[in-house]
Motif scaffolding. Structure first.
Motif, mmCIF file in Angstrom:
data_model
loop_
_atom_site.group_PDB
_atom_site.id
_atom_site.type_symbol
_atom_site.label_atom_id
_atom_site.label_comp_id
_atom_site.label_asym_id
_atom_site.label_seq_id
_atom_site.Cartn_x
_atom_site.Cartn_y
_atom_site.Cartn_z
ATOM 1 N N ASP A 143 0.833 -1.206 0.000
ATOM 2 C CA ASP A 143 0.000 0.000 0.000
ATOM 3 C C ASP A 143 0.865 1.252 0.000
ATOM 4 O O ASP A 143 0.351 2.372 0.106
ATOM 5 N N ALA A 144 2.174 1.084 -0.106
ATOM 6 C CA ALA A 144 3.100 2.210 -0.031
ATOM 7 C C ALA A 144 2.943 3.130 -1.241
ATOM 8 O O ALA A 144 2.467 2.723 -2.307
ATOM 9 N N TRP A 145 3.384 4.370 -1.091
ATOM 10 C CA TRP A 145 3.253 5.366 -2.156
ATOM 11 C C TRP A 145 4.025 4.988 -3.413
ATOM 12 O O TRP A 145 3.679 5.406 -4.531
ATOM 13 N N TYR A 146 5.092 4.192 -3.240
ATOM 14 C CA TYR A 146 5.925 3.847 -4.390
ATOM 15 C C TYR A 146 5.432 2.603 -5.128
ATOM 16 O O TYR A 146 6.068 2.162 -6.089
ATOM 17 N N GLY A 147 4.320 2.041 -4.696
ATOM 18 C CA GLY A 147 3.803 0.856 -5.375
ATOM 19 C C GLY A 147 3.402 1.149 -6.818
ATOM 20 O O GLY A 147 3.023 2.269 -7.163
ATOM 21 N N ILE A 148 3.507 0.141 -7.660
ATOM 22 C CA ILE A 148 3.111 0.265 -9.071
ATOM 23 C C ILE A 148 2.010 -0.743 -9.376
ATOM 24 O O ILE A 148 1.901 -1.771 -8.711
ATOM 25 N N THR A 165 10.068 -4.077 -7.755
ATOM 26 C CA THR A 165 11.366 -4.740 -7.613
ATOM 27 C C THR A 165 12.218 -4.628 -8.873
ATOM 28 O O THR A 165 13.449 -4.577 -8.798
ATOM 29 N N GLN A 166 11.570 -4.580 -10.041
ATOM 30 C CA GLN A 166 12.343 -4.443 -11.285
ATOM 31 C C GLN A 166 13.086 -3.115 -11.326
ATOM 32 O O GLN A 166 14.254 -3.059 -11.714
ATOM 33 N N LEU A 167 12.398 -2.035 -10.926
ATOM 34 C CA LEU A 167 13.020 -0.714 -10.949
ATOM 35 C C LEU A 167 14.086 -0.587 -9.860
ATOM 36 O O LEU A 167 15.114 0.063 -10.065
#
Length: 250
Positions: A143-148, A165-167
């Protein structure tokens, strides 16, 4: 993300494009640096070919080893080439083939090993961007802001926020490349740039594995890749100390 991008009658496959750009960029970087270091460009081309052959064989062979129980139940996995490539197998396979190539050509393996590995990290950075476009090697739900969120992936769960994880891996690979190039400029003993790569990549991969959520096999509480990372870091640390003492024979 979108892996297949149609442009008129042509479809661009982003994963394949990133892999190709990685190879080309790595080779160009090696050629530029080889001229400054006085290393043979013809040897370098042979190393590239050896790394491609050994790397592809290694990625597939290690996949077979990891997936042996599943293969025994379903042998058709052996000739399913759409999936089933393990990065660590590619690194090990490429290094082994290039080691024997250097021995055959009677040139210093360590000098070329040092030359190539920063470029390998660069190529891996682009390769992980390809993973991002394809949606493979995906992370855990968050749920973090950096989720994609993927909407058209054939690999990652769609319409849920995931750790990118890819980035993270891509950024780490580019960072390792820059760090190794800086270290190489300080002219360390032969073998230490390459073994520094093994340690840095192994540590980074071990950490990122905690956020991965695609199936990679497991041994106890660790993923297969984490166990290999431990071995790679230990081998890199030992080689960092011991290899320079044998540089004249390698």
């Amino acid at each position: 993300m979108f892996n297949d991008i149609p442009i008129g009658p042509v479809t661009i496959h982003m994963y394949g494009l990133m892999i190709a750009l990685g190879f080309m960029g790595a080779y160009y970087m090696c050629v530029r640096r080889s001229k400054r270091l006085g290393l043979d460009e013809d040897i370098l081309w042979g190393l590239l070919c050896g790394a491609v052959v050994g790397g592809l064989a290694g990625t597939r062979l290690l996949y077979y080893i990891v997936e042996l129980p599943a293969i025994l139940k379903n042998p058709s996995i052996l000739w399913d080439f759409k999936n089933g490539y393990v990065v660590y197998g590619g690194i090990i396979g490429g290094v082994l083939v290039d080691f024997f190539y250097c021995r055959k050509k009677k040139v210093s393996f360590l000098k070329y090993f040092d030359l190539v590995m920063p470029s390998v990290a660069f190529a891996q950075g682009l390769g992980r961007l390809g993973c991002f476009f394809a949606g493979c090697c995906y992370g855990r739900e968050t749920d973090a802001w950096y989720g994609i969120t993927f909407h058209n992936s054939n690999f990652a769960p769609n319409n849920v926020k995931l750790v990118p994880t890819q980035l993270i891996s891509s950024a780490g690979d580019f960072f390792i490349c820059g760090l190794l190039l800086f270290y190489a400029s300080k002219k360390p003993k032969d073998g230490r740039v390459a073994t520094a790569y093994l340690m840095l990549y192994g540590i980074g991969r071990f950490v990122v594995e905690f956020w991965r959520n695609d199936y990679r096999g497991s041994i106890g509480w660790m993923s297969t890749s984490q166990l290999i990372s431990v071995v790679i870091v230990a081998a890199g640390a030992a080689a960092y100390v011991l290899l320079p003492k044998r540089e004249k024979t390698m």
